[in-house]
Every structure is written in C-alpha cells, then in structure tokens.
Design a protein around this motif. Sequence first.
Motif, PDB file in Angstrom:
ATOM      1  N   VAL A 118       0.856  -1.186   0.000  1.00 40.89           N
ATOM      2  CA  VAL A 118       0.000   0.000   0.000  1.00 40.89           C
ATOM      3  C   VAL A 118       0.895   1.239   0.000  1.00 40.89           C
ATOM      4  O   VAL A 118       1.752   1.395   0.870  1.00 40.89           O
ATOM      5  CB  VAL A 118      -0.935   0.017   1.223  1.00 40.89           C
ATOM      6  N   LEU A 119       0.682   2.098  -0.994  1.00 41.66           N
ATOM      7  CA  LEU A 119       1.441   3.341  -1.088  1.00 41.66           C
ATOM      8  C   LEU A 119       0.648   4.467  -0.435  1.00 41.66           C
ATOM      9  O   LEU A 119      -0.511   4.698  -0.777  1.00 41.66           O
ATOM     10  CB  LEU A 119       1.712   3.692  -2.549  1.00 41.66           C
ATOM     11  N   ALA A 144       7.276  -1.456   5.072  1.00 41.38           N
ATOM     12  CA  ALA A 144       7.082  -1.706   6.502  1.00 41.38           C
ATOM     13  C   ALA A 144       5.909  -2.668   6.649  1.00 41.38           C
ATOM     14  O   ALA A 144       4.823  -2.410   6.138  1.00 41.38           O
ATOM     15  CB  ALA A 144       6.809  -0.406   7.239  1.00 41.38           C
ATOM     16  N   GLN A 145       6.121  -3.764   7.346  1.00 45.04           N
ATOM     17  CA  GLN A 145       5.087  -4.788   7.455  1.00 45.04           C
ATOM     18  C   GLN A 145       4.100  -4.441   8.558  1.00 45.04           C
ATOM     19  O   GLN A 145       4.492  -4.102   9.673  1.00 45.04           O
ATOM     20  CB  GLN A 145       5.727  -6.150   7.721  1.00 45.04           C
ATOM     21  N   SER A 185      11.405  -7.305  -4.041  1.00 44.26           N
ATOM     22  CA  SER A 185      10.712  -7.270  -5.330  1.00 44.26           C
ATOM     23  C   SER A 185       9.285  -6.765  -5.185  1.00 44.26           C
ATOM     24  O   SER A 185       8.569  -6.640  -6.168  1.00 44.26           O
ATOM     25  CB  SER A 185      10.702  -8.668  -5.952  1.00 44.26           C
ATOM     26  N   GLU A 186       8.867  -6.441  -3.956  1.00 42.11           N
ATOM     27  CA  GLU A 186       7.501  -5.969  -3.724  1.00 42.11           C
ATOM     28  C   GLU A 186       7.265  -4.564  -4.275  1.00 42.11           C
ATOM     29  O   GLU A 186       6.149  -4.221  -4.666  1.00 42.11           O
ATOM     30  CB  GLU A 186       7.174  -5.989  -2.231  1.00 42.11           C
ATOM     31  N   CYS A 187       8.309  -3.744  -4.278  1.00 40.94           N
ATOM     32  CA  CYS A 187       8.176  -2.362  -4.744  1.00 40.94           C
ATOM     33  C   CYS A 187       9.500  -1.935  -5.374  1.00 40.94           C
ATOM     34  O   CYS A 187      10.465  -1.648  -4.662  1.00 40.94           O
ATOM     35  CB  CYS A 187       7.800  -1.441  -3.585  1.00 40.94           C
ATOM     36  N   MET A 188       9.543  -1.903  -6.713  1.00 42.56           N
ATOM     37  CA  MET A 188      10.780  -1.592  -7.431  1.00 42.56           C
ATOM     38  C   MET A 188      10.479  -0.560  -8.515  1.00 42.56           C
ATOM     39  O   MET A 188       9.626  -0.779  -9.378  1.00 42.56           O
ATOM     40  CB  MET A 188      11.375  -2.857  -8.047  1.00 42.56           C
ATOM     41  N   LEU A 189      11.191   0.569  -8.458  1.00 40.20           N
ATOM     42  CA  LEU A 189      11.013   1.648  -9.424  1.00 40.20           C
ATOM     43  C   LEU A 189      12.248   1.737 -10.321  1.00 40.20           C
ATOM     44  O   LEU A 189      13.359   1.886  -9.823  1.00 40.20           O
ATOM     45  CB  LEU A 189      10.782   2.977  -8.697  1.00 40.20           C
ATOM     46  N   LYS A 235       3.842   0.512   2.914  1.00 34.75           N
ATOM     47  CA  LYS A 235       3.535  -0.540   3.877  1.00 34.75           C
ATOM     48  C   LYS A 235       3.083  -1.804   3.163  1.00 34.75           C
ATOM     49  O   LYS A 235       2.638  -1.761   2.006  1.00 34.75           O
ATOM     50  CB  LYS A 235       2.453  -0.065   4.858  1.00 34.75           C
ATOM     51  N   SER A 236       3.208  -2.921   3.867  1.00 38.57           N
ATOM     52  CA  SER A 236       2.818  -4.206   3.294  1.00 38.57           C
ATOM     53  C   SER A 236       1.979  -4.966   4.303  1.00 38.57           C
ATOM     54  O   SER A 236       2.315  -5.015   5.496  1.00 38.57           O
ATOM     55  CB  SER A 236       4.063  -5.024   2.924  1.00 38.57           C
TER      56      SER A 236
END
Length: 341
Positions: A118-119, A144-145, A185-189, A235-236
């Motif tokens: 979630v961004l 952040a979990q 790999s959950e959030c890569m720009l 967050k995740s």
Amino acid sequence: MISFLYAILVFLVLRFSVTLFNFLSNPKLGLSLRHYTDLISICVDAKDFTGENPLDDLLTQDYQQIEILVKLTGDPMLDYHWNTAYGHHRSVHLLGPGVDSRKEASGNYLLFLKPSVVLKNGSLQSMMHRMKTFRLTLLSVIPAQVSTGFPDIFFQPLYNFVLLGLVPLRLIRLSGSPLFSAGSSECMLFDKKVYLKEHWLDGLFPADIGGIEMIKLVKEHRLKTETLLGGRLVKSYAHGSAEVIFKRTGNRVYGLLGNNIFALLCYLVLVVAGPVAMFFSLNLNLLILPAGLIFLSRIMQSFLSGQSPVKNLILHPLQMLVLGVSLIFTAAGRFIRSQQK
C-alpha cells in the motif's frame, strides 16, 4: 568451547555494529516536498490481486501522473470483473495475458508493485525525488510490514532482524560492490529508458528473479541503485495462512543468505545455537555483554522497522526458534527438490 564462545561474541559485536550503522544512518524513504510531473507506469498482474476494488488505493494517490498496466489472467469471469470495474478509467490499461506490459508503458519510469503493498500519499513523489537526485536506475523499497493477525508477531520481525544485522543499507548506493546487496521485489522503481536499453530480462519480470538478484544485476552493469525501508510511506500487509507466511518468511531470509546452505548453517549456529550455548556456559556476570548487545540490537531494529520493541524483546527466544525452524524447512525443501530433478 572457549573459541566457539569468542566467535559468537565477535559475531554479536559485528551484528550490533551493522545495526548501529543502519540506525544512525536511518535508511528510510523520507517524505519529499518537491513535486514532479513525470509519468510513472505501474505494472501489476491481475492474478495476484483479490478483493472487489484492488486498484482504488493507487487511483486515489496524490501523485496523478500515473498509468496502471494490468495484465489480465485469461479467465473470462475474472477478466469481466476487471473490465467492468476499470475498463472505463483513463489511467488503467487492461492488457491481454500474452502482452508484455513493459513494452506498452508510456511513462518514463516503471514501477513493479505487489498487491500486498500500500502506497501512502507522498510515496511516489518521494521515490521520484530519490531517483532524480541520485540518478538511480533502480530504487527498491522494502515495505514496513503491518501486523494482520496473531502469527505475525512471530514471523513479521524476522526478515528485518536478519537484514538490518547483515547489510548496511546506505552502502548499497554508496558502494558499487555486489557484496552490499539487499532489496525487495515488492516495490521496485526503474528508469524505463535504461531498463529497456539494457535488455536485462527477456520475458521475465524483476519479481521473477528476486529483489536481491536484481540489485546485483544493476550493480554488475555499473549503474546506480538504492534500497530503502518504506517507513510510513510504503507498507505491506501479510496475507495467507500461517503456513504460507511461514514458508514465505523462510524463503525471504534464505535469499538474504545468498540461498547458500553453508551460510544458512553458519548463521543458525551463530544466531540461534550460539546464544543458547552462552546462556548455559557462562555465569551471570559474563552474560551481561552478549545480552546487552542483543537487547540494544533488537530495540534499534524495532524502531527502524516500525515494530514494537517490547514485543520483540519478550518474544525474542520464540522468534529465534521460528527463524531456525523456517530456515531448516526451507533448506530441506529446496535440497529435496534439487535431488528430484
């Protein structure tokens, strides 16, 4: 026995030093007040998403210069739901199962995002600021979990416990050495121009080879990359049964150890078996130093990860037991699968 205890103590000091470096350097994605207008293409896969309105959080971002490329599943029922919900939206492009979303992207940047991430407002602006300020090819953000159930108090802190004690995150950008590699790999720009020019991945998405391997690949091409903690901006939410989360935790931590069984065994001896041996071998006065190192390390790691330091300190022995069991099961499972091939 004395040599073994000394080795454990040296390892605890080294791990504390790395944790202290991370704590003082605070490698979090900070909120930027700069505004950018570059178009970001967000690539997602429909089969990974659940729920009625999976893209609503992205569409309500304060950063409006986005397009969302959704690779459909090929299932008529699921694809019909996607077409009904988002087919009319100008920022959402629904692509067939065989279409490569990266080649259809119009933006200057490619963001690969997992459905559990979630961004928060300000996150895309802040990520763009890092990319432009340091001329990065890749920015990997470790979310952040957020705890979603009872099992999370045992599984959730383990990845950051290993990560923040092994890798000085600020050195990933400052050093070109592949030894300093960590990522998610959950959030890569990515900078799309460089990404497509290099032809790194033919038919594979970055998530297919993992965040750490992707960071190493960028460094091998002598390009700039950075890994940051998500903090309050990214967050995740863990999803799945306790068994699924257990396996995922083992795989993620095993990846940090280079998917190397020897490194795994050494880590288990130093982190799990070593402190236990110290507890039964040393008197109370001699236990003050190792106990203090563990105590301070867990507090710093908890604050960096946005977790409760009290819970982590109380549950530390149980979390280490879960860590050991998950790594052993992961290594055993991979060994068995390799023998069956």
